[in-house]
Design an enzyme around this catalytic site. Structure first.
Site, PDB file in Angstrom:
ATOM      1  N   HIS A   1      40.756  14.788  76.790  1.00  0.00           N
ATOM      2  CA  HIS A   1      39.336  14.964  76.502  1.00  0.00           C
ATOM      3  C   HIS A   1      39.185  16.148  75.554  1.00  0.00           C
ATOM      4  CE1 HIS A   1      35.226  16.032  76.723  1.00  0.00           C
ATOM      5  NE2 HIS A   1      35.352  16.960  77.655  1.00  0.00           N
TER       6      HIS A   1
ATOM      7  N   CYS B   1      33.066  12.695  80.900  1.00  0.00           N
ATOM      8  CA  CYS B   1      34.071  12.848  79.848  1.00  0.00           C
ATOM      9  C   CYS B   1      35.356  12.071  80.134  1.00  0.00           C
ATOM     10  CB  CYS B   1      34.362  14.328  79.622  1.00  0.00           C
ATOM     11  SG  CYS B   1      32.887  15.270  79.177  1.00  0.00           S
TER      12      CYS B   1
ATOM     13  N   ASN C   1      32.631  18.638  71.109  1.00  0.00           N
ATOM     14  CA  ASN C   1      32.871  17.910  72.351  1.00  0.00           C
ATOM     15  C   ASN C   1      31.958  16.690  72.367  1.00  0.00           C
ATOM     16  OD1 ASN C   1      32.799  16.969  75.010  1.00  0.00           O
ATOM     17  ND2 ASN C   1      33.052  18.997  75.903  1.00  0.00           N
TER      18      ASN C   1
END
Length: 322
Positions: free
Chosen positions: A252, A113, A282
């Protein structure tokens, strides 16, 4: 003489298929109420019939169109991903061929990420060297293909998408790229995906197998709310900045609850934080460039902090001046 790094364009792409929390509740033991309460996520996108290179190629084409450049004007393509089309060839090589960017060398970068942060920092070094002038930095993920849909603690978080930036080195003007700090704390257990076990014997039945995505949610939360927040504070202090000096913080897009925790720790209103995660989920390495592209299109200007964190454990921050 150091080069001035210009941000010529940003772009993002989300697949067409919208997957709601109620959709997921049909295939696993969960509910819209549980997902929203724990993550703040309402929907995510799945790339049905599209692979990572397809998403990245669409972003690359949009970046070129926005900057009014031909693919042959690009010297370097970096694709940050942990969900590549294959272990080899690289997803970036496929994107380079799709774009017909025959003058560019291309490779993948894996930092989970934090991938876009690491890729952007890497591209900046190539441009600073003076050998290369323009770089496409793309983060693209098809997380859905790596999920264990019996694991509600992980599967409900993730969506697919891609985002990127087109950078150019110049001898004139000011630079968009101000500072960076990248960190790795080796840990193979908290978050992992796609593990391939070694052979235990020589047999005709041997065949490669990979495992699904896994994360220890409690450990991730602890990592972000202690280590990552301390990193952000130290990074800003090292650059003589206070959180209030920032026009926007783009972390993130792990989940809304973690973004809220970071906002509280920095004593900043949530309105200063990009929040793409609610609708897109996500998207791993793609979350930061997706949010950056959206904010950039809306006229974002001033000092912007980008901060990525994920498996590795890898984390890092970049300070931009838009």
């Amino acid at each position: 003489m150091s080069k001035k790094i210009k941000l010529l364009a940003t772009a993002g792409y989300l697949p067409a298929t919208v997957v709601t929390n109620d959709d997921l509740s049909q295939i696993m033991e969960t509910s819209d109420e549980w997902i929203v309460a724990h993550t703040g996520i309402k929907t995510r996108r799945y790339a049905l019939g599209e692979n990572t290179s397809d998403l990245a190629t669409k972003v690359g084409k949009e970046l070129l169109a926005k900057a009014n450049l031909a693919a042959t004007d690009i010297d370097l393509i970096i694709v940050a991903t942990i969900t590549p089309d294959a272990l080899t060839p690289s997803t970036a090589a496929i994107v380079q061929a799709n774009l017909k960017a025959q003058n560019a060398f291309a490779y993948d970068l894996s930092a989970a990420c934090a991938g876009f942060i690491f890729a952007l920092a890497t591209a900046e070094k190539f441009l600073q060297a003076g050998t290369y002038r323009r770089a496409l930095v793309i983060a693209a993920e098809t997380n859905s293909k790596m999920m264990d849909f019996t694991d509600r603690t992980s599967a409900v978080f993730f969506g697919d998408g891609a985002g990127g930036a087109l950078l150019e080195a110049s001898d004139a003007g000011s630079s968009v790229y101000l500072a960076e700090k990248l960190v790795t704390q080796g840990n193979k257990e908290v978050i992992h995906s796609g593990r391939i076990a070694p052979l235990s014997a020589i047999a005709a039945t041997n065949y490669p197998k990979t495992d699904a995505f896994y994360q220890d949610g409690r450990a991730v939360y602890q990592f972000v709310t202690t280590t990552v927040i301390a990193h952000i504070k130290d990074f800003l202090a090292q650059n003589n900045l206070k959180p209030s000096d920032l026009a926007m913080v783009i972390t993130h897009q792990a989940n809304l609850r973690l973004i809220e925790a970071i906002a509280t720790a920095l004593d900043l209103p949530l309105s200063k934080f990009a929040q793409d995660v609610v609708e897109a989920g996500n998207t791993s390495s793609a979350g930061i460039p997706l949010a950056l592209a959206k904010a950039h299109a809306a006229g974002l200007h001033g000092k912007v902090l980008l901060c990525g964190f994920g498996a590795g454990l890898a984390y890092g921050s970049i300070l931009l001046d838009l």
